[in-house]
Design a protein around this motif. Structure first.
Motif, mmCIF file in Angstrom:
data_model
loop_
_atom_site.group_PDB
_atom_site.id
_atom_site.type_symbol
_atom_site.label_atom_id
_atom_site.label_comp_id
_atom_site.label_asym_id
_atom_site.label_seq_id
_atom_site.Cartn_x
_atom_site.Cartn_y
_atom_site.Cartn_z
ATOM 1 N N ALA A 44 0.832 -1.208 0.000
ATOM 2 C CA ALA A 44 0.000 0.000 0.000
ATOM 3 C C ALA A 44 0.866 1.256 0.000
ATOM 4 N N ALA A 45 1.876 1.274 0.839
ATOM 5 C CA ALA A 45 2.752 2.450 0.916
ATOM 6 C C ALA A 45 3.544 2.630 -0.382
ATOM 7 N N GLY A 46 4.076 1.552 -0.921
ATOM 8 C CA GLY A 46 4.847 1.632 -2.159
ATOM 9 C C GLY A 46 4.003 2.022 -3.352
ATOM 10 N N GLY A 47 2.788 1.493 -3.422
ATOM 11 C CA GLY A 47 1.886 1.840 -4.516
ATOM 12 C C GLY A 47 1.485 3.296 -4.482
ATOM 13 N N LEU A 48 1.237 3.801 -3.301
ATOM 14 C CA LEU A 48 0.875 5.215 -3.152
ATOM 15 C C LEU A 48 2.047 6.113 -3.539
ATOM 16 N N ALA A 49 3.220 5.766 -3.085
ATOM 17 C CA ALA A 49 4.405 6.565 -3.434
ATOM 18 C C ALA A 49 4.675 6.506 -4.932
ATOM 19 N N GLY A 50 4.551 5.335 -5.525
ATOM 20 C CA GLY A 50 4.809 5.177 -6.953
ATOM 21 C C GLY A 50 3.802 5.876 -7.836
ATOM 22 N N TYR A 51 2.591 6.068 -7.328
ATOM 23 C CA TYR A 51 1.552 6.743 -8.100
ATOM 24 C C TYR A 51 1.960 8.165 -8.459
ATOM 25 N N PHE A 52 2.746 8.796 -7.604
ATOM 26 C CA PHE A 52 3.107 10.193 -7.813
ATOM 27 C C PHE A 52 4.426 10.386 -8.562
ATOM 28 N N VAL A 53 5.019 9.292 -9.037
ATOM 29 C CA VAL A 53 6.277 9.391 -9.786
ATOM 30 C C VAL A 53 5.971 9.206 -11.268
ATOM 31 N N ASP A 54 6.297 10.187 -12.060
ATOM 32 C CA ASP A 54 6.039 10.166 -13.505
ATOM 33 C C ASP A 54 7.147 9.398 -14.211
ATOM 34 N N LYS A 55 6.772 8.442 -15.063
ATOM 35 C CA LYS A 55 7.757 7.602 -15.739
ATOM 36 C C LYS A 55 8.518 8.302 -16.848
ATOM 37 N N ASN A 56 7.844 8.977 -17.710
ATOM 38 C CA ASN A 56 8.469 9.390 -18.958
ATOM 39 C C ASN A 56 8.875 10.857 -19.030
ATOM 40 N N ASP A 57 8.602 11.631 -18.005
ATOM 41 C CA ASP A 57 8.934 13.063 -18.005
ATOM 42 C C ASP A 57 8.448 13.768 -19.266
#
Length: 96
Positions: free
Chosen positions: A56-69
């Motif tokens: 849950a914590a990792g998924g939430l954090a990863g949601y806000f990281v953009d892959k392709n800029d």
């Protein structure tokens, strides 16, 4: 000893995932689950509980990281990709 072998297996499984999403929610969830399971194995706690909390914590954090800029426009929840601010057809960044 069996519990200690689960954490590396989960960690290795995160390396093979290649998602096509616009962010790292899936990868973050898997990495969090692996970290939680590894921590539980080391401390002797319940592996399932720690893996779910880590996912849950990792998924939430990863949601806000953009892959392709790159500018991906508006997402399903009408959230504007940060890379679009100031580009033609998009508003200026309100944070500045």
């Amino acid at each position: 000893m069996k519990k200690l072998l689960i954490a590396p297996a989960l960690a290795a499984s995160t390396l093979t995932l290649g998602a096509c999403a616009e962010n790292y929610a899936a990868e973050g969830g898997l990495a969090g689950a692996a970290a939680g399971a590894g921590l539980a194995a080391i401390t002797g706690e319940d592996i399932t509980t720690y893996a779910l909390a880590g996912a849950a914590a990792g998924g939430l954090a990863g949601y806000f990281v953009d892959k392709n800029d790159d500018c991906d426009g508006y997402y399903r929840d009408e959230y504007l990709d940060d890379d679009c601010f100031g580009r033609r057809g998009y508003p200026d960044d309100p944070r500045y």
